[in-house]
Design an enzyme around this catalytic site. Sequence first.
Site, PDB file in Angstrom:
ATOM      1  N   HIS A  26       4.276   1.735  -8.157  1.00 43.59           N
ATOM      2  CA  HIS A  26       3.318   0.625  -8.062  1.00 43.59           C
ATOM      3  C   HIS A  26       2.395   0.617  -9.282  1.00 43.59           C
ATOM      4  O   HIS A  26       2.090  -0.441  -9.839  1.00 43.59           O
ATOM      5  CB  HIS A  26       2.452   0.759  -6.806  1.00 43.59           C
ATOM      6  N   ARG A  69       8.164   5.310   1.691  1.00 43.30           N
ATOM      7  CA  ARG A  69       8.831   5.941   2.832  1.00 43.30           C
ATOM      8  C   ARG A  69       9.184   7.401   2.565  1.00 43.30           C
ATOM      9  O   ARG A  69       9.456   8.152   3.500  1.00 43.30           O
ATOM     10  CB  ARG A  69      10.099   5.175   3.206  1.00 43.30           C
ATOM     11  N   GLY A  84       0.815  -1.217   0.000  1.00 46.43           N
ATOM     12  CA  GLY A  84       0.000   0.000   0.000  1.00 46.43           C
ATOM     13  C   GLY A  84       0.842   1.257   0.000  1.00 46.43           C
ATOM     14  O   GLY A  84       2.027   1.221  -0.329  1.00 46.43           O
ATOM     15  N   LYS A 116      13.521  -1.653  -8.044  1.00 45.79           N
ATOM     16  CA  LYS A 116      13.869  -0.788  -6.914  1.00 45.79           C
ATOM     17  C   LYS A 116      14.329  -1.638  -5.723  1.00 45.79           C
ATOM     18  O   LYS A 116      15.249  -1.285  -5.003  1.00 45.79           O
ATOM     19  CB  LYS A 116      12.633   0.049  -6.571  1.00 45.79           C
TER      20      LYS A 116
END
Length: 280
Positions: free
Chosen positions: A37, A187, A31, A149
């Site tokens: 994404h 993050r 999420g 990544k």
Amino acid sequence: MNIFHKKKELNLWVEEAKKQGDQIGFVPTMGALHQGHLNLVAAALDQNHKVVCSIFVNPIQFNNPEDLKKYPRTLEQDLAMLESAGCHAVFCPTEEEIYPSPVAHEYDFGIMDKVLEGQFRPGHFNGVAIVVKRLFDIVKPHRAYFGQKDFQQLQIIRRLVAMEKIPVEVVACPTARESDGLAMSSRNRRLTPEQRLEAPRIYQILLEARKRHGQQPADEISKWVEQQINRSPLMQLEYFAIVAADTLLPAANPAEGQKVVACIAVHLDQVRLIDNLFFN
Ligand code: AMP
């Protein structure tokens, strides 16, 4: 877009789609979605009839409880993004649904989960492998999409699929970056404005290190990278390593044709960022 909380319900939906002859693409996530994404979802939509995305913050892959607590959770926004991306089904299970009983499984990845991230996050990749295996068992996709990544994670998943003979094609997608080069990450939203301005230096330093590759020995490049990162009062290097892409072992003298990747982890106070770059 169908939203499922129970594995049984998702499983039935997938079975029904497969009966119609649909190929299933799967994008597992935790999420706090961003363009990186969505690129995985777009790749899955390109290559499959139906796309399933999962959103599950997997507690057993966090070795730092504070990191788990602070992990951003933005479910409503995530669902809206997936809906407009054209995703067909989302699986958002509870912890009990995935872990009805305590887990004590240990995969043997040899050195692959002991180096790089593994040195600093003991047990992390075992936790990743356990959840991915469980999700694969539930979704049974034809193809699953992972970002470069998290390069070490990608290699571990490939190893898991080979070891467990899971009938899924693992598809790697390039790292999505902000316009200033910072690798997109859930993050990043925890960075202060000052840290956010500094963080793109990680990628700039990787690019400069790549220019030095082939002209300077790996250990000199590593020292240079350490100096460059630690010169900033806002950043602290955790590791930098130039490794063979297939084994993740140090690639001081790479063999002809061997792919080499540089991996880095940097702390900006409480926020830990990772990035990597192919050197050839
Ligand atoms: P996460 O939600 O961070 O666990 O990531 C879910 C998937 O998205 C993983 O396969 C990641 O490698 C991938 N991913 C995360 N950030 C990026 C990015 N910046 N570019 C491409 N893929 C990414």
